[in-house]
Design a protein around this motif. Structure first.
Motif, PDB file in Angstrom:
ATOM      1  N   PHE B 104       0.855  -1.295   0.074  1.00 53.04           N
ATOM      2  CA  PHE B 104      -0.063   0.043  -0.020  1.00 53.04           C
ATOM      3  C   PHE B 104       0.915   1.558  -0.173  1.00 53.04           C
ATOM      4  O   PHE B 104       0.115   2.502  -0.031  1.00 53.04           O
ATOM      5  CB  PHE B 104      -0.948   0.043   1.124  1.00 53.04           C
ATOM      6  CG  PHE B 104      -0.530   0.028   2.309  1.00 53.04           C
ATOM      7  CD1 PHE B 104       0.135   1.246   2.958  1.00 53.04           C
ATOM      8  CD2 PHE B 104      -0.279  -1.080   3.272  1.00 53.04           C
ATOM      9  CE1 PHE B 104       0.433   1.233   4.520  1.00 53.04           C
ATOM     10  CE2 PHE B 104       0.098  -1.180   4.593  1.00 53.04           C
ATOM     11  CZ  PHE B 104       0.546   0.106   5.151  1.00 53.04           C
ATOM     12  N   ALA B 207     -10.566  -3.374   5.239  1.00 54.68           N
ATOM     13  CA  ALA B 207     -10.510  -3.749   3.904  1.00 54.68           C
ATOM     14  C   ALA B 207     -10.913  -5.021   3.446  1.00 54.68           C
ATOM     15  O   ALA B 207     -11.568  -5.169   2.440  1.00 54.68           O
ATOM     16  CB  ALA B 207      -8.666  -3.514   3.783  1.00 54.68           C
ATOM     17  N   THR B 216     -15.397  -0.783  -1.576  1.00 56.36           N
ATOM     18  CA  THR B 216     -14.224  -0.095  -1.814  1.00 56.36           C
ATOM     19  C   THR B 216     -13.996   0.884  -0.689  1.00 56.36           C
ATOM     20  O   THR B 216     -14.956   1.733  -0.166  1.00 56.36           O
ATOM     21  CB  THR B 216     -13.761   0.361  -3.167  1.00 56.36           C
ATOM     22  OG1 THR B 216     -14.953   1.149  -3.520  1.00 56.36           O
ATOM     23  CG2 THR B 216     -14.016  -0.863  -4.131  1.00 56.36           C
ATOM     24  N   TRP B 217     -12.515   1.302  -0.584  1.00 55.57           N
ATOM     25  CA  TRP B 217     -12.157   2.435   0.148  1.00 55.57           C
ATOM     26  C   TRP B 217     -12.611   3.721  -0.492  1.00 55.57           C
ATOM     27  O   TRP B 217     -13.255   4.650   0.152  1.00 55.57           O
ATOM     28  CB  TRP B 217     -10.699   2.911   0.161  1.00 55.57           C
ATOM     29  CG  TRP B 217      -9.908   1.961   1.003  1.00 55.57           C
ATOM     30  CD1 TRP B 217      -8.740   0.958   0.913  1.00 55.57           C
ATOM     31  CD2 TRP B 217     -10.332   1.456   2.663  1.00 55.57           C
ATOM     32  NE1 TRP B 217      -8.482   0.211   1.960  1.00 55.57           N
ATOM     33  CE2 TRP B 217      -9.105   0.641   3.000  1.00 55.57           C
ATOM     34  CE3 TRP B 217     -11.161   1.703   3.662  1.00 55.57           C
ATOM     35  CZ2 TRP B 217      -9.038   0.014   4.448  1.00 55.57           C
ATOM     36  CZ3 TRP B 217     -10.971   1.362   4.803  1.00 55.57           C
ATOM     37  CH2 TRP B 217      -9.982   0.665   5.261  1.00 55.57           C
ATOM     38  N   TRP B 223     -11.730   8.885  -6.310  1.00 56.57           N
ATOM     39  CA  TRP B 223     -11.224   8.767  -5.180  1.00 56.57           C
ATOM     40  C   TRP B 223     -12.114   9.479  -3.916  1.00 56.57           C
ATOM     41  O   TRP B 223     -11.428   9.579  -2.943  1.00 56.57           O
ATOM     42  CB  TRP B 223      -9.764   9.537  -5.243  1.00 56.57           C
ATOM     43  CG  TRP B 223      -8.741   8.640  -5.974  1.00 56.57           C
ATOM     44  CD1 TRP B 223      -9.113   7.430  -6.748  1.00 56.57           C
ATOM     45  CD2 TRP B 223      -7.510   9.019  -6.296  1.00 56.57           C
ATOM     46  NE1 TRP B 223      -8.074   7.093  -7.378  1.00 56.57           N
ATOM     47  CE2 TRP B 223      -7.072   7.864  -7.115  1.00 56.57           C
ATOM     48  CE3 TRP B 223      -6.595   9.912  -5.921  1.00 56.57           C
ATOM     49  CZ2 TRP B 223      -5.731   7.928  -7.716  1.00 56.57           C
ATOM     50  CZ3 TRP B 223      -5.239   9.849  -6.357  1.00 56.57           C
ATOM     51  CH2 TRP B 223      -4.887   8.824  -7.393  1.00 56.57           C
ATOM     52  N   PHE B 397      -5.734  -3.412   0.920  1.00 60.12           N
ATOM     53  CA  PHE B 397      -6.503  -3.490  -0.386  1.00 60.12           C
ATOM     54  C   PHE B 397      -7.792  -3.828  -0.144  1.00 60.12           C
ATOM     55  O   PHE B 397      -8.179  -5.075   0.330  1.00 60.12           O
ATOM     56  CB  PHE B 397      -5.758  -4.166  -1.427  1.00 60.12           C
ATOM     57  CG  PHE B 397      -4.475  -3.455  -1.897  1.00 60.12           C
ATOM     58  CD1 PHE B 397      -3.826  -2.684  -1.294  1.00 60.12           C
ATOM     59  CD2 PHE B 397      -4.022  -3.889  -3.254  1.00 60.12           C
ATOM     60  CE1 PHE B 397      -2.563  -2.241  -1.529  1.00 60.12           C
ATOM     61  CE2 PHE B 397      -2.870  -3.283  -3.766  1.00 60.12           C
ATOM     62  CZ  PHE B 397      -2.087  -2.431  -2.659  1.00 60.12           C
ATOM     63  N   THR B 398      -8.844  -2.934  -0.820  1.00 61.66           N
ATOM     64  CA  THR B 398     -10.071  -3.601  -0.993  1.00 61.66           C
ATOM     65  C   THR B 398     -10.322  -3.997  -2.498  1.00 61.66           C
ATOM     66  O   THR B 398     -11.528  -4.745  -2.648  1.00 61.66           O
ATOM     67  CB  THR B 398     -11.189  -2.446  -0.798  1.00 61.66           C
ATOM     68  OG1 THR B 398     -10.781  -1.165  -1.630  1.00 61.66           O
ATOM     69  CG2 THR B 398     -11.111  -2.012   0.489  1.00 61.66           C
ATOM     70  N   ASP B 402      -6.330  -0.942  -6.042  1.00 68.83           N
ATOM     71  CA  ASP B 402      -5.844  -0.342  -4.841  1.00 68.83           C
ATOM     72  C   ASP B 402      -4.284   0.122  -4.743  1.00 68.83           C
ATOM     73  O   ASP B 402      -3.929   1.117  -4.354  1.00 68.83           O
ATOM     74  CB  ASP B 402      -6.267  -0.442  -3.475  1.00 68.83           C
ATOM     75  CG  ASP B 402      -7.870  -0.284  -3.375  1.00 68.83           C
ATOM     76  OD1 ASP B 402      -8.531   0.283  -4.044  1.00 68.83           O
ATOM     77  OD2 ASP B 402      -8.475  -1.056  -2.241  1.00 68.83           O
ATOM     78  N   LEU B 405      -3.332   3.683  -5.452  1.00 66.76           N
ATOM     79  CA  LEU B 405      -3.811   4.767  -4.522  1.00 66.76           C
ATOM     80  C   LEU B 405      -2.777   5.129  -3.692  1.00 66.76           C
ATOM     81  O   LEU B 405      -2.087   4.570  -2.853  1.00 66.76           O
ATOM     82  CB  LEU B 405      -5.061   4.117  -3.625  1.00 66.76           C
ATOM     83  CG  LEU B 405      -6.370   4.018  -4.147  1.00 66.76           C
ATOM     84  CD1 LEU B 405      -7.213   3.204  -2.947  1.00 66.76           C
ATOM     85  CD2 LEU B 405      -6.869   4.957  -5.103  1.00 66.76           C
ATOM     86  N   LEU B 408      -3.052   5.303   1.039  1.00 60.31           N
ATOM     87  CA  LEU B 408      -3.326   4.314   1.823  1.00 60.31           C
ATOM     88  C   LEU B 408      -2.539   4.154   3.195  1.00 60.31           C
ATOM     89  O   LEU B 408      -3.254   4.212   4.402  1.00 60.31           O
ATOM     90  CB  LEU B 408      -3.267   2.929   1.208  1.00 60.31           C
ATOM     91  CG  LEU B 408      -4.465   2.735   0.152  1.00 60.31           C
ATOM     92  CD1 LEU B 408      -4.369   1.260  -0.209  1.00 60.31           C
ATOM     93  CD2 LEU B 408      -5.720   2.849   0.679  1.00 60.31           C
TER      94      LEU B 408
END
Lengths: 291, 455
Positions: B104, B207, B216-217, B223, B397-398, B402, B405, B408
């Motif tokens: 992440f 997650a 998901t996040w 986003w 992670f979702t 991810d 991203l 995180l």
């Protein structure tokens, strides 16, 4: 400039340099940093002026942390005085084993914080802790108390902190007690004063100034206390219920990675303590003048 | 009468001076011989003493034989400490030459151009042989920026015998899990315990729950955080119910406390476990229960809006920084690390927890012949099932995407999700209100970090 004055400044220079480099510069740099949106480690920054201060004025987490800090500092200060002063009075009396007891009382203050906190967390653990074992065995409670859970974590933190820091009150207060002339007590006794009245009319007035220092120092130190609070629940889910401003400042700097925000929180705490100290001094001076 | 000393003062001083000069020269022998001693700094997250020793005795020993001017300095760090230490070293301009990295964090470092591509190495290791679950986790703009050291997975560790006695099948859904917990909560024993650390209840598990419930996040395009969406609200509702089956003080306990409670029969299921748990069971559980018939792994159940229960793939990747002093040697070291006999020894140092990334090794007779794998074979089989059924996602992670991203680490550090989970579970606060608060805080955070893409 007169030669004497020049020599004076030259002699002062090393101390001024040290003081400037180690105290003034970090404070000023921190204040400067608080005006930036700066990543904690990477070279990414943007000027935001007073933006962080405006943000914290509306930040729920900030006010929660402030409230936790007040409760923590207030409760531990009162309890340290409540435990420390009677202990000092006791240790000021003459009895066998007094010197040994004076040494024992100091013990919590000299052990490292990490040891003190681990010890108390072990004692208070609801699965295998001694405190719960004794409480259940003696029938005080039927089920173990979750001392490290949401409802009791602040109490556990206060107990740990009071245990760790009350010796400071004992030592400081005891030092002053030992300098009170015994004639004052003898005169009071001749006048028919009992133990309580001797304490109230002789001991308390004589120890006012040291109490002032104790309250001032301990309240500042407890309000800015980081290690004990962090070790008690810093990386745990319950940290939410004891998160104080120093812990929040640390989190902003090193876990949110927002160094600018962490710096702003440090400045806010600094200003709060300056204001509180100034008010406290003013009140004390007024009372001194009145008495 | 005075006796003359055995060694005169002059002799003593001369001998001491010669010895000091000699030892100084010897310690810097290569430099004295015109050869500079160079140090290859390697950081990793496998802190078990036998793993550290294995790396030293295999890859490092061979590397130092091949590159006589080099000394490899390995440093094993708890992975919770890794991020802070790495970022501090980067800020100071002296990162390690080679390091483990949490997946992440990779995107955030890649975006800042701090990583070196390693396509050549990946091809040399066998691109097609590296398991798909890990191969492209650090793949950006057509290049590889990392390679996973080994694969582990997180499970619920259950007392299988207790569930069997109740005649209940393994839980597939959140509802099944609640029913199982209700059945196992008896005789002063709690059915389940989650670890209280913020990292787990505020990042790793949320997650997994989101991934297992179709959430998901953040929104894939904008986003925008999704902490008060349907998926999360269903999860919070589930968690609030789940809390009834846990010890009251769970949020103040740690991961290892939950394993102790499981081993000693205080709880029936530990929510977080991995193959490392086997070591704990073998040490602390009653002797007649130290086997996979009594302690077995369960894959995570799925939520009402999810298709499959997803679980965390615990596998950091090796990375080489653009600021590394000896990047070529770092890649050479990795070639030796993955050399079959070295890598086999490495994976065997904590069997099953360090499952090989190479498909060809997963069924390899030599790999499977390790006594612990033989004894605890059901644990290995669950790992293989999870890999086969694509039920693994990297830590935090979702969804696979991810990895792109870059925030995180900050979300993990912020406590926003942990606060929400604790308030809902321990504080029994209304899920919707807490989710809205977390959503607001997360939006503020991403805005402050400059990642706001929504309007």
């Amino acid at each position: 400039m007169r030669p004497n004055a020049l020599a004076g400044w030259l002699l002062l220079a090393p101390a001024l340099l040290l003081l400037g480099g180690l105290v003034v510069f970090p404070v000023l740099y921190n204040a400067w940093l608080s005006l930036f949106d700066k990543h904690a480690f990477l070279p990414v920054q943007r000027f935001v002026g007073l933006g962080h201060y405006v943000y914290f004025a509306h930040d729920e987490e900030f006010w929660n942390s402030f409230a936790h800090g007040l409760v923590y500092a207030g409760a531990t200060l009162v309890l340290q005085l409540a435990v420390g002063i009677p202990t000092a009075l006791l240790l000021n009396e003459g009895f066998r084993g007094r010197n040994l007891l004076r040494g024992v009382v100091l013990f919590p203050y000299v052990i490292p914080t990490i040891v003190a906190v681990i010890l108390w967390k072990w004692l208070l653990n609801d699965a295998y802790g001694l405190v719960n074992h004794l409480l259940v065995a003696s029938g005080v409670v039927r089920a173990p108390v979750a001392w490290l859970g949401k409802d009791w974590i602040m109490t556990s933190l206060v107990i740990t902190s009071v245990w760790q820091f009350f010796p400071f009150v004992v030592v400081t207060y005891l030092a002053r007690l030992q300098t009170i002339p015994p004639e004052l007590y003898e005169a009071a006794t001749v006048d028919g004063a009992g133990a309580w009245r001797r304490f109230r009319h002789v001991t308390l007035p004589q120890t006012r100034s040291v109490l002032f220092v104790i309250v001032l120092l301990r309240s500042i130190w407890m309000f800015t206390k980081f290690d004990t609070v962090w070790l008690m629940a810093g990386d745990g889910g319950v940290s939410r219920y004891i998160r104080t401003l120093p812990v929040y400042a640390y989190a902003r700097s090193f876990t949110y990675l927002q160094a600018g925000m962490g710096a702003a929180l440090a400045v806010i705490m600094f200003v709060m303590l300056i204001v509180a100290t100034a008010v406290y001094f003013r009140v004390f001076e007024r009372q001194e003048a009145m008495s | 009468m005075t006796r003359s000393p055995l060694v005169s003062r002059r002799h003593f001083l001369k001998a001491t001076t010669v010895a000091a000069a000699g030892s100084t020269l010897l310690s810097r022998a290569p430099a004295a011989l015109g050869q500079q001693v160079r140090e290859l700094n390697v950081w990793h997250t496998e802190v078990e003493p036998q793993t550290v020793k294995t790396i030293q005795d295999t890859s490092i020993a061979e590397f130092e034989r091949k590159f006589p001017g080099f000394k490899v300095k390995q440093q094993a760090l708890g992975w919770g400490d890794l991020n802070t230490k790495l970022l501090a070293s980067l800020a100071a301009g002296s990162p390690p030459d080679l390091t483990h990295l949490n997946p992440f964090m990779t995107a955030s470092l890649y975006v800042k151009q701090l990583l070196r591509p390693m396509d050549e190495l990946i091809r040399a290791l066998g691109e097609n042989d590296i398991h798909e679950a890990t191969l492209k986790l650090q793949y950006f703009d057509g290049k590889y920026y990392g390679v996973t050291h080994a694969m582990g997975a997180t499970y619920v560790c259950e007392r299988r015998d207790l569930r069997d006695k109740k005649g209940i099948k393994s839980p597939e859904t959140f509802d099944d899990m609640l029913k199982l917990c209700a059945a196992l909560n008896e005789d002063g024993r709690h059915a389940l315990q989650l670890p209280g650390e913020k990292l787990y209840i505020g990042f790793v598990h949320p997650a997994e729950w989101l991934a297992s419930n179709g959430g998901t996040w953040v929104d894939a395009n904008t986003w925008r955080p999704q902490l008060n969406g349907k998926a999360m609200l269903e999860i919070l509702d589930y968690l609030q119910k789940l809390n009834r089956f846990q010890p009251a003080g769970w949020s103040g306990q740690k991961y290892l406390d939950t394993l102790a409670a499981l081993s000693t029969g205080k709880i029936a299921m530990a929510h977080l476990s991995g193959a490392r748990t086997i070591g704990y069971i073998e040490k602390y559980a009653p002797e007649n229960l130290r086997d996979p018939e009594h302690f077995a792994p369960l894959l995570r159940p799925r939520g009402p809006s999810g298709k499959t229960g997803m679980t965390t793939l615990d596998g950091e990747n090796w990375a080489v920084f653009s600021q590394s002093k000896y990047p070529n040697e770092a890649f050479e070291f990795l070639r030796l690390f993955y050399k079959k006999e070295h890598y086999m020894a490495y994976c065997h140092s904590v069997p099953i927890h360090l499952t090989p990334i190479f498909k060809s090794m997963l069924g390899d007779a030599e790999y499977l012949s390790h006594p612990r794998i033989k004894k605890w074979r059901p644990w290995h089989d669950v790992m293989i099932t999870a890999l086969r059924d694509k039920r693994l996602l990297p830590l935090g992670f979702t969804r696979a995407e991810d990895n792109a991203l870059p925030f995180l680490a900050e979300l993990d550090g912020s406590s926003i999700v942990a606060d929400m989970v604790v308030e809902v579970m321990v504080g029994q606060k209304p899920p919707k209100a807490e989710a809205d608060r977390a959503q607001r805080r997360a939006e503020e955070l991403l805005t402050q970090l400059g990642h706001k893409r929504w309007s």
